[in-house]
Motif scaffolding. Structure first.
Motif, PDB file in Angstrom:
ATOM      1  N   PRO A  95       0.830  -1.202   0.000  1.00 39.91           N
ATOM      2  CA  PRO A  95       0.000   0.000   0.000  1.00 39.91           C
ATOM      3  C   PRO A  95       0.865   1.253   0.000  1.00 39.91           C
ATOM      4  O   PRO A  95       1.957   1.257   0.575  1.00 39.91           O
ATOM      5  CB  PRO A  95      -0.801  -0.115   1.302  1.00 39.91           C
ATOM      6  CG  PRO A  95      -0.083  -1.113   2.139  1.00 39.91           C
ATOM      7  CD  PRO A  95       0.703  -1.993   1.232  1.00 39.91           C
ATOM      8  N   LEU A  96       0.367   2.286  -0.669  1.00 31.50           N
ATOM      9  CA  LEU A  96       1.121   3.538  -0.715  1.00 31.50           C
ATOM     10  C   LEU A  96       1.185   4.159   0.678  1.00 31.50           C
ATOM     11  O   LEU A  96       0.269   3.995   1.481  1.00 31.50           O
ATOM     12  CB  LEU A  96       0.437   4.513  -1.673  1.00 31.50           C
ATOM     13  CG  LEU A  96       0.389   4.095  -3.133  1.00 31.50           C
ATOM     14  CD1 LEU A  96      -0.455   5.079  -3.933  1.00 31.50           C
ATOM     15  CD2 LEU A  96       1.790   4.036  -3.698  1.00 31.50           C
ATOM     16  N   THR A  97       2.253   4.891   0.921  1.00 28.50           N
ATOM     17  CA  THR A  97       2.301   5.632   2.180  1.00 28.50           C
ATOM     18  C   THR A  97       1.379   6.850   2.044  1.00 28.50           C
ATOM     19  O   THR A  97       1.022   7.247   0.941  1.00 28.50           O
ATOM     20  CB  THR A  97       3.726   6.135   2.478  1.00 28.50           C
ATOM     21  OG1 THR A  97       4.088   7.081   1.466  1.00 28.50           O
ATOM     22  CG2 THR A  97       4.732   4.995   2.477  1.00 28.50           C
ATOM     23  N   THR A  98       1.023   7.407   3.186  1.00 32.22           N
ATOM     24  CA  THR A  98       0.148   8.588   3.155  1.00 32.22           C
ATOM     25  C   THR A  98       0.777   9.698   2.330  1.00 32.22           C
ATOM     26  O   THR A  98       0.120  10.349   1.520  1.00 32.22           O
ATOM     27  CB  THR A  98      -0.073   9.103   4.591  1.00 32.22           C
ATOM     28  OG1 THR A  98      -0.344   7.976   5.417  1.00 32.22           O
ATOM     29  CG2 THR A  98      -1.210  10.090   4.660  1.00 32.22           C
TER      30      THR A  98
ATOM     31  N   ILE B 230      12.856  12.652   1.223  1.00 35.11           N
ATOM     32  CA  ILE B 230      14.128  12.169   1.758  1.00 35.11           C
ATOM     33  C   ILE B 230      14.508  10.862   1.071  1.00 35.11           C
ATOM     34  O   ILE B 230      13.661  10.200   0.466  1.00 35.11           O
ATOM     35  CB  ILE B 230      14.058  11.958   3.292  1.00 35.11           C
ATOM     36  CG1 ILE B 230      13.020  10.877   3.635  1.00 35.11           C
ATOM     37  CG2 ILE B 230      13.731  13.259   4.010  1.00 35.11           C
ATOM     38  CD1 ILE B 230      13.173  10.339   5.043  1.00 35.11           C
ATOM     39  N   THR B 231      15.762  10.494   1.179  1.00 32.40           N
ATOM     40  CA  THR B 231      16.209   9.251   0.553  1.00 32.40           C
ATOM     41  C   THR B 231      15.401   8.093   1.143  1.00 32.40           C
ATOM     42  O   THR B 231      15.231   7.999   2.352  1.00 32.40           O
ATOM     43  CB  THR B 231      17.705   8.996   0.840  1.00 32.40           C
ATOM     44  OG1 THR B 231      17.911   9.111   2.240  1.00 32.40           O
ATOM     45  CG2 THR B 231      18.579   9.986   0.123  1.00 32.40           C
ATOM     46  N   GLY B 232      14.875   7.258   0.271  1.00 31.00           N
ATOM     47  CA  GLY B 232      14.101   6.110   0.733  1.00 31.00           C
ATOM     48  C   GLY B 232      12.643   6.418   1.006  1.00 31.00           C
ATOM     49  O   GLY B 232      11.898   5.576   1.486  1.00 31.00           O
ATOM     50  N   SER B 233      12.198   7.635   0.669  1.00 33.35           N
ATOM     51  CA  SER B 233      10.795   7.971   0.929  1.00 33.35           C
ATOM     52  C   SER B 233       9.877   7.385  -0.144  1.00 33.35           C
ATOM     53  O   SER B 233       8.662   7.437  -0.022  1.00 33.35           O
ATOM     54  CB  SER B 233      10.611   9.485   1.017  1.00 33.35           C
ATOM     55  OG  SER B 233      11.052  10.096  -0.176  1.00 33.35           O
ATOM     56  N   GLY B 234      10.459   6.832  -1.201  1.00 36.09           N
ATOM     57  CA  GLY B 234       9.628   6.181  -2.218  1.00 36.09           C
ATOM     58  C   GLY B 234       9.232   7.103  -3.349  1.00 36.09           C
ATOM     59  O   GLY B 234       8.111   7.053  -3.842  1.00 36.09           O
ATOM     60  N   LYS B 235      10.160   7.926  -3.813  1.00 34.52           N
ATOM     61  CA  LYS B 235       9.853   8.831  -4.922  1.00 34.52           C
ATOM     62  C   LYS B 235       9.573   8.041  -6.204  1.00 34.52           C
ATOM     63  O   LYS B 235       8.706   8.406  -6.984  1.00 34.52           O
ATOM     64  CB  LYS B 235      11.017   9.810  -5.138  1.00 34.52           C
ATOM     65  CG  LYS B 235      11.200  10.786  -3.982  1.00 34.52           C
ATOM     66  CD  LYS B 235      12.257  11.829  -4.267  1.00 34.52           C
ATOM     67  CE  LYS B 235      13.681  11.288  -4.188  1.00 34.52           C
ATOM     68  NZ  LYS B 235      14.086  10.867  -2.828  1.00 34.52           N
TER      69      LYS B 235
ATOM     70  N   ARG C 279      10.585   7.488   5.654  1.00 34.36           N
ATOM     71  CA  ARG C 279      10.985   6.418   4.753  1.00 34.36           C
ATOM     72  C   ARG C 279       9.817   5.484   4.485  1.00 34.36           C
ATOM     73  O   ARG C 279       8.993   5.245   5.371  1.00 34.36           O
ATOM     74  CB  ARG C 279      12.180   5.670   5.342  1.00 34.36           C
ATOM     75  CG  ARG C 279      13.436   6.525   5.254  1.00 34.36           C
ATOM     76  CD  ARG C 279      14.686   5.737   5.416  1.00 34.36           C
ATOM     77  NE  ARG C 279      15.746   6.351   4.598  1.00 34.36           N
ATOM     78  CZ  ARG C 279      16.997   5.939   4.592  1.00 34.36           C
ATOM     79  NH1 ARG C 279      17.355   4.917   5.326  1.00 34.36           N
ATOM     80  NH2 ARG C 279      17.872   6.538   3.826  1.00 34.36           N
ATOM     81  N   ALA C 280       9.751   5.002   3.254  1.00 37.01           N
ATOM     82  CA  ALA C 280       8.595   4.202   2.836  1.00 37.01           C
ATOM     83  C   ALA C 280       8.607   2.805   3.443  1.00 37.01           C
ATOM     84  O   ALA C 280       7.582   2.273   3.835  1.00 37.01           O
ATOM     85  CB  ALA C 280       8.556   4.111   1.314  1.00 37.01           C
ATOM     86  N   VAL C 281       9.788   2.225   3.517  1.00 31.38           N
ATOM     87  CA  VAL C 281       9.879   0.868   4.056  1.00 31.38           C
ATOM     88  C   VAL C 281       9.614   0.918   5.555  1.00 31.38           C
ATOM     89  O   VAL C 281      10.161   1.757   6.260  1.00 31.38           O
ATOM     90  CB  VAL C 281      11.271   0.262   3.773  1.00 31.38           C
ATOM     91  CG1 VAL C 281      11.434  -1.062   4.480  1.00 31.38           C
ATOM     92  CG2 VAL C 281      11.466   0.104   2.285  1.00 31.38           C
TER      93      VAL C 281
END
Ligand code: ADP
Ligand code: ZN
Ligand code: ZN
Length: 728
Positions: A197-200, A224-229, A380-382
């Motif tokens: 699922p996508l992050t908010t 930020i790095t790892g935020s899921g761009k 971060r997304a993960v």
């Protein structure tokens, strides 16, 4: 009388008029063969007219109009904009923005017109690759590809085997394949499918762009790095593919293309994606260009030159790592692909997304003042992945052995014991290993440039990193004859050797320009890292960019201070971005990461902000300084560069240029000075800076000035204007 105005690849900023009795208005954009001096050249018809300023006895006749492929009017506008804005001859802008194949006098081969995208037929789908005998290896691999990806074009096929294009034809005769027609077909399954699922924050960013998907906006995706761009890029891309649009994605580094390409390919398996970069052969580039121009390629991924690709159905531009300097070309047409991309998005009235964890101060300023639309992603997304803690090792109290401090060595040792990956990052800007004579202080320097030669121990050579000059390591000092020559400073090779000594059992891998020379090297390195076949990575900025190293849990940074007190006003911005990016390589999964930075100045505000991972605080601080000193983005700059065999000539030219400049309100002209690299490839270099608080005023001034500069008689001086310069 019908006259055509032709763009030719010659360093004269004008179009060339020719008589062309058979030309019609619709010929604008076609190629034409014309006599020029004693030879023939290929140019592009930019206009068709009935009058000319050229006297009829001087007017020559065009030879042939090649009505095979035409540049679309928007591309011509784009070239004209570049020529105007960067003050560079129009013909050179046009001809260098096109694939070199188009400059060939012979007409383009028919075959490159032929459609080259294939898809499996129903019959083809029933054939299992494994059912073929081992003699048909290429056929097997083509089938596997088609089953997994859906389509294949000739460029992709050739990567599988040089014989593959021929075998594709064979398979077509067998009824296994059919060519995909040139008209756009909706892809079979556009799946915005994302397994998680996508992050908010991702959802917010995507829906913001979605609500204004049909109009021009510059979105700054500050994540930020790892935020899921990447996921945001994928989702927005799928929106446009579903509408039959083309998407252009620009990346700074050729090494980043395969990774992003793989992600996009697996998400959009039946979409035609092409990648355009400088390592393609001329015919591959031509092929990609044509596929884009015909609207067959739905996704075009490439480095800066891809910005000049014709895309009739362009619906979105993405510029990943927008802060990266390699978007700016440093010779010829000194364009910024990011800035040209914004122009192009505006021209097409489509959205453009600039993505970065560390936006350039120019873009950041535009975002906080409302010219760009700011989208933030600050987690971060993960799941459970957090930004790594950053610690400083004070090198005044922790002495270095071979460039490495005791605490860093201990941390590396701990990582090894836990079987985790670590990385030693070397900021090499201005700090490479040079050869020094201990008795007379002689330093090996380049005979052609104002630079020190860099020691390459493994090759036993001295190299100039500016011009490529190469010589054998001397056995004795050429000045005093002493044999005690010492490499001084810490390059990647030297650190690698030291680490090998400290950790004889560790698997160490060095990554820099030298280890990724050949095609495929980079992929091998990435595989090695991902398969955990390496314990300690040693490398330069190459390692800092955009990569995802899930197993990395420690980053050590050496020589960071070298950029802190530089004369270049952008040095701190770059160092900060670079360290944020390196730090971003770790802690990307549940494995906690840590960053250790060796420095003599742990109290510097840059390091304070970095420890907090606070881009905004430091960016605002730097912007304040720039506002006081009136540096960009609070002013606009242009640099007049001059190169000559002798410094006096270059300076004399610049003084003449200065004298020709008409004083104007809000235009500041500085005195000519030698460039930071005062000598390059045997030429002395100097420049003159022009600055203004208004971009419009600056452009107005430059246009007038440029016309006069072109009339200065000079034989020995090579000069060029650099608008919005990044290097001095
Ligand atoms: P960025 O480009 O912003 O540095 P990436 O796009 O490389 O970050 O994403 C970092 C990691 O997060 C990748 O491994 C990606 O698969 C993962 N990721 C992206 N979006 C999500 C999500 N919604 N949930 C979980 N993981 C995600
Ligand atoms: Zn000496
Ligand atoms: Zn050199």
């Amino acid at each position: 009388m019908v006259v055509i105005r032709v763009a030719l690849d010659v360093p004269i900023d004008t179009l060339f008029d020719y008589i062309a009795p058979d030309a019609v208005l619709q010929d604008v954009g076609f190629r034409v063969r014309v006599p020029f001096g004693k030879r023939f050249m290929i140019g592009i018809i930019m206009a068709v007219s009935h009058d000319t300023q050229i006297s009829s006895d001087k007017l020559k006749q065009a030879e042939t109009i090649l009505r095979d492929i035409a540049l679309p009017p928007v591309l011509i506008d784009l070239f004209e904009f570049c020529s105007r804005y960067y003050h560079y001859p129009i013909g050179m802008v046009v001809m260098n923005g096109l694939p070199s194949r188009m400059r060939n006098v012979r007409p383009l081969a028919r075959s490159s017109h032929k459609l080259s995208l294939f898809r499996l037929t129903d019959l083809g789908r029933t054939i299992a690759p494994s059912s073929l005998s081992a003699r048909y290896k290429v056929k097997q691999r083509l089938l596997t590809w088609l089953n997994e990806v859906g389509t294949i074009n000739q460029i992709e096929a050739r990567k599988i085997s040089p014989r593959a294009p021929k075998i594709l034809q064979e398979m077509q005769t067998q009824g296994w394949l059919k060519p995909v027609s040139g008209t756009w077909e909706p892809p079979l399954e556009i799946s915005p499918f994302c397994a998680v699922p996508l992050t908010t924050e991702q959802t917010i960013a995507i829906s913001a762009i979605q609500t204004e998907i049909n109009q021009f906006n510059t979105w700054l995706l500050h994540g930020i790095t790892g935020s899921g761009k990447t996921e945001v890029y994928l989702q927005v891309t799928s929106l446009l593919l579903a509408r039959g649009k083309q998407v252009l994605i620009l990346v700074p580094e050729i090494n980043l293309t395969p990774q992003l390409e793989a992600i996009f390919r697996s998400r959009f398996p039946s979409t035609c994606l092409i990648s355009l970069h400088s390592k393609l052969t001329p015919s591959e580039r031509m092929e990609g260009w044509l596929q884009s121009q015909r609207g067959e390629a739905s996704i075009v991924l490439g480095t800066r030159l891809a910005i000049f690709t014709p895309l009739p159905k362009l619906g979105l531009i993405i510029v990943d790592e927008e802060h990266d300097q390699s978007f700016k070309q440093q010779d010829g047409l000194r364009y910024s692909a990011r800035d040209v991309a914004i122009f192009r998005a505006k021209q097409a009235n489509i959205p453009i997304i600039l993505g970065s964890a560390t936006p350039s101060l120019e873009s950041y300023h535009n975002a906080i003042t409302g010219r760009f639309r700011l989208l933030r992603m600050s987690t971060r997304a993960v799941k459970n992945a957090v930004l790594p803690p950053i610690h400083y090792i004070d090198t005044r109290t922790h002495p270095l052995t071979e460039g490495l401090s005791e605490p860093l060595l201990t941390a590396l040792d701990n990582c090894l014991n836990l079987q985790r990956q670590s990385m030693v990052f070397i900021n090499r800007r201005g700090y490479a290993p040079v050869l020094l004579c201990k008795s007379c202080a002689w330093l090996a320097s380049c005979p052609r440039c104002a630079s020190r030669l860099v020691v390459h121990l493994k090759q036993k050579a001295l190299c100039c990193h500016y011009c490529g000059h190469n010589e054998a390591l001397p056995l004795a000092c050429p000045q005093c004859g002493d044999q005690d020559l010492m490499p001084f400073g810490h390059g990647t090779q030297r650190i690698e050797t030291a680490l090998e000594r400290f950790f004889p059992n560790a698997r160490i891998l060095r990554v820099d320009r030298d280890t990724i020379r050949r095609k495929g090297d980079w992929q091998t390195i990435l595989d090695t890292i991902h398969d955990r076949k390496v314990d300690i990575l040693v490398g330069t900025q190459l390692l800092a960019k955009g990569h995802n190293f899930p197993h990395l849990s420690l980053v050590g940074v050496l020589n960071a201070d070298a950029s802190l007190y530089s004369t270049d006003f952008r040095a701190e911005e770059r160092l900060f971005a670079q360290l944020m990016q390196v730090a971003g390589r770790t802690g990307r999964t549940e494995i906690a990461g840590e960053v250790l930075i060796q420095t003599e100045f742990p109290d510097h505000p840059l390091y304070g902000a970095l420890r907090q991972h606070d881009y905004d605080a430091y960016a605002r601080l730097l912007l304040k300084e720039r506002e006081i000193t009136l540096f960009p983005p609070f002013s606009y700059q242009a640099l007049l560069n001059a190169e000559a065999p002798e410094m006096t000539m270059a300076l004399a030219f610049l003084n003449d240029a200065n004298a020709l400049a008409k004083p104007m309100n809000s235009i500041e002209i500085f005195d000519p000075v030698p460039a930071q690299m005062t000598r390059l490839k045997g030429l002395e270099r100097a420049h003159l800076l022009v600055q203004s608080p208004s971009r419009k005023r600056l452009q107005f001034f430059l246009s007038e000035w440029y016309t006069k500069l072109r009339q200065i008689p000079n034989r020995k001086v090579r000069w060029a204007l650099d608008v919005d310069p990044l290097e001095f």
